[in-house]
Design a protein around this motif. Structure first.
Motif, PDB file in Angstrom:
ATOM      1  N   ILE A  50       1.133   2.434  10.139  1.00 21.25           N
ATOM      2  CA  ILE A  50       0.317   2.239   8.942  1.00 21.25           C
ATOM      3  C   ILE A  50       0.866   3.080   7.790  1.00 21.25           C
ATOM      4  N   TYR A  51       0.763   2.521   6.589  1.00 24.66           N
ATOM      5  CA  TYR A  51       1.140   3.249   5.376  1.00 24.66           C
ATOM      6  C   TYR A  51      -0.093   3.424   4.492  1.00 24.66           C
ATOM      7  N   LYS A  52      -0.146   4.558   3.787  1.00 22.90           N
ATOM      8  CA  LYS A  52      -1.182   4.803   2.782  1.00 22.90           C
ATOM      9  C   LYS A  52      -0.571   4.623   1.396  1.00 22.90           C
TER      10      LYS A  52
ATOM     11  N   ASP B 238      -7.585  -0.628  14.344  1.00 20.62           N
ATOM     12  CA  ASP B 238      -8.758  -0.054  13.689  1.00 20.62           C
ATOM     13  C   ASP B 238      -8.899  -0.507  12.236  1.00 20.62           C
ATOM     14  N   LEU B 239      -7.877  -1.130  11.693  1.00 23.60           N
ATOM     15  CA  LEU B 239      -7.978  -1.655  10.329  1.00 23.60           C
ATOM     16  C   LEU B 239      -8.953  -2.836  10.276  1.00 23.60           C
ATOM     17  N   LEU B 240      -9.181  -3.471  11.415  1.00 18.72           N
ATOM     18  CA  LEU B 240     -10.165  -4.556  11.499  1.00 18.72           C
ATOM     19  C   LEU B 240     -11.548  -4.015  11.833  1.00 18.72           C
TER      20      LEU B 240
ATOM     21  N   ILE C 115      -2.250  -0.043   4.856  1.00 20.83           N
ATOM     22  CA  ILE C 115      -1.660  -1.328   5.216  1.00 20.83           C
ATOM     23  C   ILE C 115      -0.694  -1.135   6.371  1.00 20.83           C
ATOM     24  N   ALA C 116      -0.700  -2.096   7.289  1.00 18.66           N
ATOM     25  CA  ALA C 116       0.171  -2.048   8.465  1.00 18.66           C
ATOM     26  C   ALA C 116       1.437  -2.859   8.222  1.00 18.66           C
TER      27      ALA C 116
END
Length: 202
Positions: A115-117, A69-71, A94-95
């Protein structure tokens, strides 16, 4: 509507290119420190696929963001609860699993453990966002990626760096970052309006 969407997307491409030029130059011309000295990375929470809710927008359901889903944001939801880790529209994600180095802004909801925030000062967001996309840090992430079927790169975290840029450069990067976020908000609204029009007339 399509022309508006296309124009904003092109503007974002130009803004991203400009930010990338600035950060790559800063990495060459400045001393660098470890990224984890200026921010904290918060890991997401894994709910398990059995808890996914597809195409459901009940008020107590929240979008669930996975690496893919980051894309392009998907349509997976989960029930909201205190275990979930949430992100806001201007948070940097970021993954480090699945597609190490892939990152995004302009997404809201809860996010998975791959994923990290980024938790940082507001004035550092532009610097950190473009650092995560810099040639330097993308190479560090790639060099520390391990695995055959699914890549993992969490071992790269202690090695990521950030330029000790001057205030002028940081301000420029923050302005670009803020405009990218604002444009992504516009795109979200335009695409919703487009879908409403398509459903109404076609």
């Amino acid at each position: 509507m399509d022309n508006l969407i296309e124009n904003i997307e092109k503007q974002n491409e130009s803004l991203f290119t400009l930010g990338s030029i600035l950060i790559n130059r800063a990495n060459i011309n400045n001393e660098r420190t470890k990224l984890l000295n200026v921010c904290t990375l918060i890991k997401g929470f894994e709910v398990g696929s059995q808890n996914y809710i597809e195409n459901n927008v009940m008020t107590y359901h929240v979008p669930y963001i996975r690496v893919g889903d980051l894309l392009s944001i998907g349509k997976t939801f989960v029930e909201g609860n205190d275990n979930l880790i949430y992100c806001s529209f201007d948070d940097i994600l970021i993954a480090f699993d699945g597609a190490p180095g892939r990152n995004a802004i302009g997404i809201e909801g809860a996010f998975s453990s791959g994923i990290y925030k980024v938790d940082c000062k507001k004035e550092d967001k532009g610097l950190i966002y473009f650092e995560l996309n810099s040639s330097l840090n993308q190479k560090i992430i790639k060099d520390h990626s391990q695995g055959t079927t699914i890549l993992h790169a969490s071992k790269a975290l202690p090695f990521l760096e950030v330029a000790e840029a001057d205030n002028e450069t940081k301000t420029k990067l923050n302005i670009i970052f803020s405009q990218l976020v604002a444009n992504k908000k516009k795109l979200q609204l335009l695409k919703k309006q487009k879908n409403v029009l398509l459903a109404k007339y076609f």
